[in-house]
Design a protein around this motif. Structure first.
Motif, PDB file in Angstrom:
ATOM      1  N   ASP A 172     -18.125  10.197   5.399  1.00 58.36           N
ATOM      2  CA  ASP A 172     -17.591  10.506   4.067  1.00 58.36           C
ATOM      3  C   ASP A 172     -16.510   9.515   3.640  1.00 58.36           C
ATOM      4  O   ASP A 172     -16.269   9.329   2.441  1.00 58.36           O
ATOM      5  CB  ASP A 172     -17.009  11.929   4.057  1.00 58.36           C
ATOM      6  CG  ASP A 172     -18.058  12.988   4.326  1.00 58.36           C
ATOM      7  OD1 ASP A 172     -18.717  13.416   3.374  1.00 58.36           O
ATOM      8  OD2 ASP A 172     -18.238  13.365   5.495  1.00 58.36           O
ATOM      9  N   LEU A 173     -15.843   8.919   4.606  1.00 60.18           N
ATOM     10  CA  LEU A 173     -14.777   7.965   4.297  1.00 60.18           C
ATOM     11  C   LEU A 173     -15.325   6.582   3.934  1.00 60.18           C
ATOM     12  O   LEU A 173     -14.725   5.868   3.131  1.00 60.18           O
ATOM     13  CB  LEU A 173     -13.825   7.840   5.487  1.00 60.18           C
ATOM     14  CG  LEU A 173     -12.924   9.045   5.757  1.00 60.18           C
ATOM     15  CD1 LEU A 173     -12.306   8.948   7.148  1.00 60.18           C
ATOM     16  CD2 LEU A 173     -11.823   9.140   4.699  1.00 60.18           C
ATOM     17  N   PRO A 182      -6.840   1.935  -5.850  1.00 58.13           N
ATOM     18  CA  PRO A 182      -6.235   1.429  -4.600  1.00 58.13           C
ATOM     19  C   PRO A 182      -5.716   2.541  -3.690  1.00 58.13           C
ATOM     20  O   PRO A 182      -5.791   2.429  -2.463  1.00 58.13           O
ATOM     21  CB  PRO A 182      -5.087   0.540  -5.094  1.00 58.13           C
ATOM     22  CG  PRO A 182      -5.453   0.186  -6.494  1.00 58.13           C
ATOM     23  CD  PRO A 182      -6.221   1.341  -7.044  1.00 58.13           C
ATOM     24  N   GLU A 183      -5.208   3.614  -4.290  1.00 57.67           N
ATOM     25  CA  GLU A 183      -4.657   4.731  -3.516  1.00 57.67           C
ATOM     26  C   GLU A 183      -5.737   5.359  -2.631  1.00 57.67           C
ATOM     27  O   GLU A 183      -5.489   5.726  -1.480  1.00 57.67           O
ATOM     28  CB  GLU A 183      -4.098   5.785  -4.487  1.00 57.67           C
ATOM     29  CG  GLU A 183      -3.159   6.787  -3.858  1.00 57.67           C
ATOM     30  CD  GLU A 183      -2.556   7.726  -4.887  1.00 57.67           C
ATOM     31  OE1 GLU A 183      -1.952   8.734  -4.473  1.00 57.67           O
ATOM     32  OE2 GLU A 183      -2.684   7.456  -6.093  1.00 57.67           O
ATOM     33  N   VAL A 184      -6.959   5.461  -3.181  1.00 60.43           N
ATOM     34  CA  VAL A 184      -8.068   6.068  -2.440  1.00 60.43           C
ATOM     35  C   VAL A 184      -8.607   5.107  -1.383  1.00 60.43           C
ATOM     36  O   VAL A 184      -8.799   5.494  -0.217  1.00 60.43           O
ATOM     37  CB  VAL A 184      -9.200   6.487  -3.402  1.00 60.43           C
ATOM     38  CG1 VAL A 184     -10.400   7.024  -2.616  1.00 60.43           C
ATOM     39  CG2 VAL A 184      -8.710   7.540  -4.384  1.00 60.43           C
ATOM     40  N   SER A 185      -8.836   3.857  -1.765  1.00 57.48           N
ATOM     41  CA  SER A 185      -9.403   2.895  -0.812  1.00 57.48           C
ATOM     42  C   SER A 185      -8.451   2.628   0.354  1.00 57.48           C
ATOM     43  O   SER A 185      -8.876   2.520   1.507  1.00 57.48           O
ATOM     44  CB  SER A 185      -9.761   1.579  -1.519  1.00 57.48           C
ATOM     45  OG  SER A 185      -8.629   1.027  -2.152  1.00 57.48           O
ATOM     46  N   SER A 186      -7.141   2.549   0.065  1.00 52.98           N
ATOM     47  CA  SER A 186      -6.182   2.313   1.152  1.00 52.98           C
ATOM     48  C   SER A 186      -6.074   3.542   2.049  1.00 52.98           C
ATOM     49  O   SER A 186      -5.915   3.420   3.270  1.00 52.98           O
ATOM     50  CB  SER A 186      -4.806   1.937   0.588  1.00 52.98           C
ATOM     51  OG  SER A 186      -4.283   2.987  -0.202  1.00 52.98           O
ATOM     52  N   ALA A 188      -8.540   5.661   2.666  1.00 58.33           N
ATOM     53  CA  ALA A 188      -9.765   5.659   3.473  1.00 58.33           C
ATOM     54  C   ALA A 188      -9.671   4.633   4.604  1.00 58.33           C
ATOM     55  O   ALA A 188     -10.090   4.901   5.740  1.00 58.33           O
ATOM     56  CB  ALA A 188     -10.974   5.363   2.594  1.00 58.33           C
ATOM     57  N   LEU A 189      -9.110   3.459   4.293  1.00 53.89           N
ATOM     58  CA  LEU A 189      -8.974   2.416   5.315  1.00 53.89           C
ATOM     59  C   LEU A 189      -8.014   2.867   6.417  1.00 53.89           C
ATOM     60  O   LEU A 189      -8.298   2.697   7.613  1.00 53.89           O
ATOM     61  CB  LEU A 189      -8.467   1.121   4.678  1.00 53.89           C
ATOM     62  CG  LEU A 189      -8.306  -0.075   5.629  1.00 53.89           C
ATOM     63  CD1 LEU A 189      -9.640  -0.435   6.275  1.00 53.89           C
ATOM     64  CD2 LEU A 189      -7.728  -1.278   4.889  1.00 53.89           C
TER      65      LEU A 189
END
Length: 294
Positions: A172-173, A182-186, A188-189
């Protein structure tokens, strides 16, 4: 604590922290609830702001210390429940900062209940708090939040799952790595790095290739271990069962096999199976463990 003499207040807080009695929590809550000074108020000197902030932090630390027992945590939640939902959002966030460091079931349940709060900010803070405070059972509640339409909620859920090192969240990530926000992608990373120990960049394809390879390796390892458990020397079986914990990418298959192993004639194999089921921590695993109690 009602005195205006800050040095007296500090000494009282030090004493309460040393004594460690939860009975002081209701009084401390009154001090904690006092409004913080406006940092942007030009009428308040900088040194005064610093002193007031230090005192507020000392009150917070003392309250957290006294709440860090099962009785203390319960009393804190009882006191919080009296005015939490009518408190200003800034105060609610300060409450959550204290709660996230208390590892008690009553606190975890309070944070889980906050996932229904009308404020996105409070729900996001509760998710992050569960990442500090919660366990695998909380992760199953957090996981669906990755599909929330809210950027804040998705980012907070990813952060929480990363802190909990929840292996099942990996599929899911992966898509969130390419999120426009950016808040979501960072988030997830961070989660993927914390869960896996790998330090790739936010390259979705690189992570997908790694995940596919890891799943294949995990499947082969699972099959080899299960074969050894069933056909190898009986004395080695408990150790081999414990090694199944390294194959968590095959959780669905593991639960099916562990259901059988949890009823093995060798009590050491049964115990090892229960240990691995506890690490998986999903509902089917918990149902198997509950059955073993009966």
């Amino acid at each position: 604590l009602a005195t205006d003499d800050r040095s007296v207040k500090r000494n009282i807080l030090i004493a309460l922290k040393e004594i460690g009695t939860a009975d002081a929590i209701p009084v401390l809550m009154k001090a904690f609830n006092a409004p913080l000074p406006n940092r942007n108020d030009p009428k308040i000197p900088r040194d005064e702001l610093g002193a007031l902030s230090d005192l507020a932090e000392q009150i917070s630390q003392t309250l957290q210390k006294l709440s860090d027992t099962s009785d203390g945590a319960l009393l804190l939640i009882q006191e919080l429940s009296k005015n939490f939902f009518t408190a200003p959002e800034s105060l609610k966030l300060r409450y959550i900062l204290i709660l996230q460091n208390l590892q008690y079931r009553v606190v975890e349940q309070f944070l889980l209940n906050l996932l229904n709060d009308p404020s996105v900010v409070i729900r996001a803070a509760a998710l992050v708090g569960l990442g500090f405070n919660g366990d695998k059972s909380a992760a199953f509640v957090i996981l669906p939040q990755l599909r929330s339409p809210s950027v804040k909620i998705k980012a907070a859920a990813a952060t929480a799952l990363g802190r909990l090192k929840f292996v099942r969240a990996i599929p899911d990530l992966l898509p969130l790595l390419s999120a426009k926000e950016p808040e979501v992608s960072s988030g997830a990373l961070y989660a993927l790095r914390n869960i896996t120990g790998m330090q790739f960049t936010a390259d979705t394809k690189r992570w997908q290739v790694w995940h596919a390879d890891e799943k294949a390796t995990s499947q082969a390892q699972t099959n080899a271990l299960l074969k050894q458990i069933k056909s190898g020397p009986a004395e080695q079986a408990p150790v081999l069962v414990e090694q199944l914990a390294d194959c968590l990418l095959q959780q669905d298959k593991l639960v099916i096999e562990l259901r059988v192993l949890a009823q093995h004639s060798n009590f050491r194999v049964r115990a090892a199976s229960c240990n691995v089921l506890a690490q998986i921590g999903d509902l089917p695993s918990l149902q198997i463990l509950t059955q073993r109690l009966l």
